[in-house]
Every structure is written in C-alpha cells, then in structure tokens.
Scaffold this motif. Structure first.
Motif, PDB file in Angstrom:
ATOM      1  N   LEU A 126       0.834  -1.196   0.000  1.00  0.00           N
ATOM      2  CA  LEU A 126       0.000   0.000   0.000  1.00  0.00           C
ATOM      3  C   LEU A 126       0.869   1.247   0.000  1.00  0.00           C
ATOM      4  CD1 LEU A 126      -2.844  -0.833   2.568  1.00  0.00           C
ATOM      5  CD2 LEU A 126      -2.970  -0.874   0.072  1.00  0.00           C
ATOM      6  N   ALA A 127       0.480   2.232  -0.803  1.00  0.00           N
ATOM      7  CA  ALA A 127       1.197   3.504  -0.826  1.00  0.00           C
ATOM      8  C   ALA A 127       0.889   4.285   0.448  1.00  0.00           C
ATOM      9  CB  ALA A 127       0.782   4.318  -2.045  1.00  0.00           C
ATOM     10  N   PRO A 128       1.859   5.030   0.978  1.00  0.00           N
ATOM     11  CA  PRO A 128       1.603   5.831   2.175  1.00  0.00           C
ATOM     12  C   PRO A 128       0.401   6.765   2.024  1.00  0.00           C
ATOM     13  CG  PRO A 128       3.949   5.778   1.685  1.00  0.00           C
ATOM     14  CD  PRO A 128       3.258   5.124   0.523  1.00  0.00           C
ATOM     15  N   GLY A 129       0.219   7.311   0.833  1.00  0.00           N
ATOM     16  CA  GLY A 129      -0.920   8.197   0.610  1.00  0.00           C
ATOM     17  C   GLY A 129      -2.244   7.489   0.765  1.00  0.00           C
ATOM     18  N   GLN A 130      -2.300   6.214   0.351  1.00  0.00           N
ATOM     19  CA  GLN A 130      -3.535   5.444   0.503  1.00  0.00           C
ATOM     20  C   GLN A 130      -3.829   5.179   1.967  1.00  0.00           C
ATOM     21  OE1 GLN A 130      -6.051   3.760  -1.998  1.00  0.00           O
ATOM     22  NE2 GLN A 130      -6.731   4.472   0.010  1.00  0.00           N
ATOM     23  N   ILE A 131      -2.802   4.818   2.728  1.00  0.00           N
ATOM     24  CA  ILE A 131      -2.977   4.574   4.161  1.00  0.00           C
ATOM     25  C   ILE A 131      -3.493   5.840   4.849  1.00  0.00           C
ATOM     26  CG2 ILE A 131      -1.779   4.041   6.314  1.00  0.00           C
ATOM     27  CD1 ILE A 131       0.160   2.309   4.662  1.00  0.00           C
ATOM     28  N   ALA A 132      -2.861   6.970   4.533  1.00  0.00           N
ATOM     29  CA  ALA A 132      -3.260   8.243   5.143  1.00  0.00           C
ATOM     30  C   ALA A 132      -4.683   8.625   4.755  1.00  0.00           C
ATOM     31  CB  ALA A 132      -2.279   9.344   4.730  1.00  0.00           C
ATOM     32  N   ALA A 133      -5.050   8.401   3.491  1.00  0.00           N
ATOM     33  CA  ALA A 133      -6.394   8.758   3.027  1.00  0.00           C
ATOM     34  C   ALA A 133      -7.458   7.942   3.751  1.00  0.00           C
ATOM     35  CB  ALA A 133      -6.495   8.549   1.518  1.00  0.00           C
ATOM     36  N   TRP A 134      -7.212   6.657   3.938  1.00  0.00           N
ATOM     37  CA  TRP A 134      -8.177   5.828   4.656  1.00  0.00           C
ATOM     38  C   TRP A 134      -8.290   6.260   6.114  1.00  0.00           C
ATOM     39  CZ3 TRP A 134      -6.326   0.657   2.063  1.00  0.00           C
ATOM     40  CH2 TRP A 134      -7.105   0.425   0.920  1.00  0.00           C
ATOM     41  N   LEU A 135      -7.171   6.586   6.743  1.00  0.00           N
ATOM     42  CA  LEU A 135      -7.234   7.042   8.132  1.00  0.00           C
ATOM     43  C   LEU A 135      -7.977   8.363   8.248  1.00  0.00           C
ATOM     44  CD1 LEU A 135      -3.664   6.127   9.436  1.00  0.00           C
ATOM     45  CD2 LEU A 135      -5.839   5.047  10.071  1.00  0.00           C
ATOM     46  N   ASP A 136      -7.848   9.219   7.240  1.00  0.00           N
ATOM     47  CA  ASP A 136      -8.535  10.513   7.254  1.00  0.00           C
ATOM     48  C   ASP A 136     -10.047  10.371   7.102  1.00  0.00           C
ATOM     49  OD1 ASP A 136      -6.204  11.901   7.626  1.00  0.00           O
ATOM     50  OD2 ASP A 136      -5.927  12.405   5.507  1.00  0.00           O
ATOM     51  N   ALA A 137     -10.507   9.185   6.689  1.00  0.00           N
ATOM     52  CA  ALA A 137     -11.954   8.966   6.531  1.00  0.00           C
ATOM     53  C   ALA A 137     -12.675   8.918   7.869  1.00  0.00           C
ATOM     54  CB  ALA A 137     -12.205   7.665   5.760  1.00  0.00           C
ATOM     55  N   GLY A 138     -11.921   8.711   8.955  1.00  0.00           N
ATOM     56  CA  GLY A 138     -12.529   8.627  10.277  1.00  0.00           C
ATOM     57  C   GLY A 138     -12.646   9.985  10.941  1.00  0.00           C
ATOM     58  N   GLN A 139     -13.831  10.299  11.424  1.00  0.00           N
ATOM     59  CA  GLN A 139     -14.088  11.568  12.098  1.00  0.00           C
ATOM     60  C   GLN A 139     -14.954  11.307  13.327  1.00  0.00           C
ATOM     61  OE1 GLN A 139     -12.692  14.417  10.990  1.00  0.00           O
ATOM     62  NE2 GLN A 139     -11.792  13.383   9.200  1.00  0.00           N
ATOM     63  N   GLY A 140     -14.886  12.238  14.282  1.00  0.00           N
ATOM     64  CA  GLY A 140     -15.789  12.166  15.422  1.00  0.00           C
ATOM     65  C   GLY A 140     -15.197  11.427  16.610  1.00  0.00           C
ATOM     66  N   ALA A 141     -16.072  10.856  17.440  1.00  0.00           N
ATOM     67  CA  ALA A 141     -15.664  10.149  18.648  1.00  0.00           C
ATOM     68  C   ALA A 141     -14.863   8.902  18.294  1.00  0.00           C
ATOM     69  CB  ALA A 141     -16.906   9.784  19.469  1.00  0.00           C
ATOM     70  N   PRO A 142     -14.068   8.369  19.236  1.00  0.00           N
ATOM     71  CA  PRO A 142     -13.145   7.278  18.914  1.00  0.00           C
ATOM     72  C   PRO A 142     -13.766   6.078  18.208  1.00  0.00           C
ATOM     73  CG  PRO A 142     -12.600   8.165  21.056  1.00  0.00           C
ATOM     74  CD  PRO A 142     -13.856   8.859  20.619  1.00  0.00           C
ATOM     75  N   VAL A 143     -14.858   5.539  18.728  1.00  0.00           N
ATOM     76  CA  VAL A 143     -15.425   4.327  18.128  1.00  0.00           C
ATOM     77  C   VAL A 143     -16.079   4.651  16.793  1.00  0.00           C
ATOM     78  CG1 VAL A 143     -16.981   2.378  18.460  1.00  0.00           C
ATOM     79  CG2 VAL A 143     -15.730   3.326  20.418  1.00  0.00           C
ATOM     80  N   THR A 144     -16.739   5.788  16.694  1.00  0.00           N
ATOM     81  CA  THR A 144     -17.306   6.219  15.410  1.00  0.00           C
ATOM     82  C   THR A 144     -16.209   6.378  14.374  1.00  0.00           C
ATOM     83  OG1 THR A 144     -19.143   7.374  16.496  1.00  0.00           O
ATOM     84  CG2 THR A 144     -18.591   8.056  14.252  1.00  0.00           C
ATOM     85  N   ARG A 145     -15.105   6.962  14.786  1.00  0.00           N
ATOM     86  CA  ARG A 145     -13.968   7.151  13.887  1.00  0.00           C
ATOM     87  C   ARG A 145     -13.433   5.807  13.386  1.00  0.00           C
ATOM     88  NH1 ARG A 145      -8.934  10.974  15.786  1.00  0.00           N
ATOM     89  NH2 ARG A 145      -7.445  10.470  14.120  1.00  0.00           N
ATOM     90  N   ALA A 146     -13.290   4.852  14.296  1.00  0.00           N
ATOM     91  CA  ALA A 146     -12.800   3.533  13.903  1.00  0.00           C
ATOM     92  C   ALA A 146     -13.758   2.849  12.936  1.00  0.00           C
ATOM     93  CB  ALA A 146     -12.600   2.669  15.149  1.00  0.00           C
ATOM     94  N   ALA A 147     -15.063   2.940  13.233  1.00  0.00           N
ATOM     95  CA  ALA A 147     -16.067   2.317  12.358  1.00  0.00           C
ATOM     96  C   ALA A 147     -16.066   2.966  10.978  1.00  0.00           C
ATOM     97  CB  ALA A 147     -17.448   2.433  13.000  1.00  0.00           C
ATOM     98  N   MET A 148     -15.877   4.265  10.911  1.00  0.00           N
ATOM     99  CA  MET A 148     -15.852   4.960   9.616  1.00  0.00           C
ATOM    100  C   MET A 148     -14.640   4.530   8.783  1.00  0.00           C
ATOM    101  SD  MET A 148     -17.057   8.806  10.754  1.00  0.00           S
ATOM    102  CE  MET A 148     -16.961   9.491   9.089  1.00  0.00           C
ATOM    103  N   VAL A 149     -13.496   4.345   9.432  1.00  0.00           N
ATOM    104  CA  VAL A 149     -12.309   3.878   8.712  1.00  0.00           C
ATOM    105  C   VAL A 149     -12.528   2.446   8.222  1.00  0.00           C
ATOM    106  CG1 VAL A 149      -9.876   3.239   8.977  1.00  0.00           C
ATOM    107  CG2 VAL A 149     -10.709   5.414   9.893  1.00  0.00           C
ATOM    108  N   LEU A 150     -13.076   1.607   9.071  1.00  0.00           N
ATOM    109  CA  LEU A 150     -13.365   0.227   8.684  1.00  0.00           C
ATOM    110  C   LEU A 150     -14.293   0.188   7.477  1.00  0.00           C
ATOM    111  CD1 LEU A 150     -13.103  -2.808   9.385  1.00  0.00           C
ATOM    112  CD2 LEU A 150     -15.034  -2.526  10.948  1.00  0.00           C
ATOM    113  N   GLU A 151     -15.347   0.986   7.518  1.00  0.00           N
ATOM    114  CA  GLU A 151     -16.306   1.025   6.412  1.00  0.00           C
ATOM    115  C   GLU A 151     -15.668   1.591   5.150  1.00  0.00           C
ATOM    116  OE1 GLU A 151     -20.662   3.027   5.340  1.00  0.00           O
ATOM    117  OE2 GLU A 151     -20.031   2.833   7.441  1.00  0.00           O
ATOM    118  N   ALA A 152     -14.856   2.638   5.278  1.00  0.00           N
ATOM    119  CA  ALA A 152     -14.229   3.257   4.109  1.00  0.00           C
ATOM    120  C   ALA A 152     -13.308   2.297   3.386  1.00  0.00           C
ATOM    121  CB  ALA A 152     -13.454   4.505   4.536  1.00  0.00           C
TER     122      ALA A 152
END
Length: 294
Positions: A126-152
C-alpha cells in the motif's frame, strides 16, 4: 447506583479489575452499548498506564488473537498454534504463507509507535498516501472514527479485511491518544459485521470493543503476574546472555530457542530452566521445534 471499588487482592494482583457492572451488563441499544464500551475502554486506558504491565508482550499477544480472527474470516483453518509456527519457525528464504502473512502484518503494526511510515511495514503493497487517506476517513468520537475507517476501507477494497481492521484499530488508537496500536476490534467482530454500514456497524464495533477490552484487561493482569515472576527468577540465571533472553520473553508472544542470544544448546538449557522455575511455558507440546512464552 453504587459502584464497586477496584479490587487489589495481592502484591501480584495489583491491577484494578474491570467493574462487575461492565462485565455483567446486557445492553442492546446503541446508547447503552456505547456507554459500556466507553467505560471498558477507559478502564483499559488506566490499566495500560500501569508500569507492571509488559506492554509490548500484551500487544504482541493481542496481535496474535487479532490475526487468528482475521484468518478465520478468510475461511482458513489455521489457529494460534499454526500461526506461531508460521512466524517463529521461518527460515531465511521461506515464505510464511497467507495465514503467516496475516500474523506478520499484525505483529508489525503493533511493534512501533503509530505513524503512516511505520504502518508501511505492515502493508508493503500500500502507498503511504492510501494509508493516510483511509485514516482521514474517520471523524468524530473514537469508536465512530474507527467504524468509519473500517467502512471506508471495505467499501473501496472489499477483500482488504486485514488492512481495514488494522487501520480501524489505528484510528481508535489515535483518537484515544495511545502511542502504539492495541488490537481490539478484529477479535470481537463477527464475519457478518464486516458487511454492515452506518449505525449497524457502529453498534457492532461498540460490542466488539466491550468484549475485547474486557479480555485485554484480563490478559494484562495475567501477563503482569507472569512478568513479575520471570523478573523475580532472572537473577538465578547464570548463562551469559540470559538477561537479554529474559527481555525477549518480556516483549514477544513466543520465542524459539534459536532466536535467543545464546549458543543453541545453551538456549535450550535456558528455556528448560525457565520452564522448571515456572517462569515461561512451552507452547507447542512437541519434543522438537519448540516455542516458549510467558
């Protein structure tokens, strides 16, 4: 409502136990499960801050548990014993196989402080940019953020379950202010949960984190006792390099004698001595190609 005080029962059991009202509660609504998972994560946060917990060893053991779950999600039969063999009995030039690759990915994800660069070791394709982009998909409270990254991740790459689950734990780690990834989500989720989205996925993540945080606290307490015993018997070890060997046992889920900083025969004798002292366990039940761990 009266809350039970943490139980400190002995010098070797000084970690506060998870409150009974967390471990025994039965909740169905998102609000109730979110409250309990938050309480469990807060308690785990306190436990992770305790000096007597062998942090690297705990992360490595939780990584094995997460890898086992991911291998099961993929439909493969390997479990913890086979995963240990695939990783710790590798010889130069050998390939670890699909299950071994999953285990290696989790192990690499937890061994260094969280950063996109460090995660590149877990995801070399995986390219570093892809990893960073997926992590940036998470917003909000900790568990919501984790779920958003998982879904993305799973929306964009449905077969990248290992990357999705590791990055979801990374998102949780970052939101909670932890330095290292603590594998929690994979072991608590079911295969069907990975197909969920939105509120359903968040509910599943809260449930997964509730059960996994409870288990992580239990393992932390167990490993703290075992590590204390290993440190107590260490002065009895006279082999040259024994101190470095003890440090390896305190940071790794499993160790092969050949990996210890001693000659082969001396390494085997040291492992037998530690087993006799009750400081480590032989993990395979075999007469050869043995692995040892706290």
């Amino acid at each position: 409502m009266t809350f039970a005080r943490p139980d400190h029962t002995s010098d070797l059991d000084t970690l506060p136990r998870m409150p009974v009202w967390v471990t025994s509660a039965r909740a169905e609504t998102l609000e109730d499960v979110a409250f309990l998972s938050g309480a469990a994560l807060n308690h785990l946060h306190l436990v992770l801050g305790r000096a007597e917990v062998p942090q690297a060893l705990l992360r490595d053991r939780l990584a094995l548990r997460a890898a086992e779950a991911c291998v099961a999600f993929s439909g493969r039969p390997e479990r913890a014993a086979e995963l240990r063999d695939a990783v710790h009995l590798l010889r130069p030039g050998d390939l670890p196989g699909p299950a071994g690759e999953i285990c290696l990915a989790w192990g690499r994800a937890v061994e260094r402080p969280v950063s996109v660069k460090a995660l590149g070791r877990a995801f070399p394709t995986l390219a570093p940019g892809q990893i960073a982009a997926w992590l940036d998909a998470g917003q909000g409270a900790p568990v919501t953020r984790a779920a958003m990254v998982l879904e993305a991740v799973l929306t964009e790459a449905p077969r990248a379950e290992v990357a999705a689950l590791i990055l979801a734990d990374v998102a949780l780690t970052q939101a909670l202010g932890w330095e290292y990834v603590v594998p929690l989500l994979a072991a608590g989720l079911k295969r069907a949960d990975l197909r969920m989205q939105g509120e359903e996925l968040r509910l599943s993540c809260h449930r997964a984190l509730l059960s996994s945080a409870i288990e992580a606290v239990r393992q932390a307490s167990d490993l703290a006792r075992r590590a204390a015993h290993l440190k107590a018997v260490a002065p009895k070890l006279r082999a040259k390099g024994a101190g470095n060997a003890v440090e390896m046992f305190l940071t790794r889920d499993a160790v092969a004698p050949s990996a210890l900083p001693l000659p082969d025969r001396a390494a085997r004798r040291l492992c037998d001595r530690l087993v006799a002292l009750g400081a480590v366990r032989e993990l395979t039940g075999r007469d050869s190609f043995r692995l040892y761990g706290v």
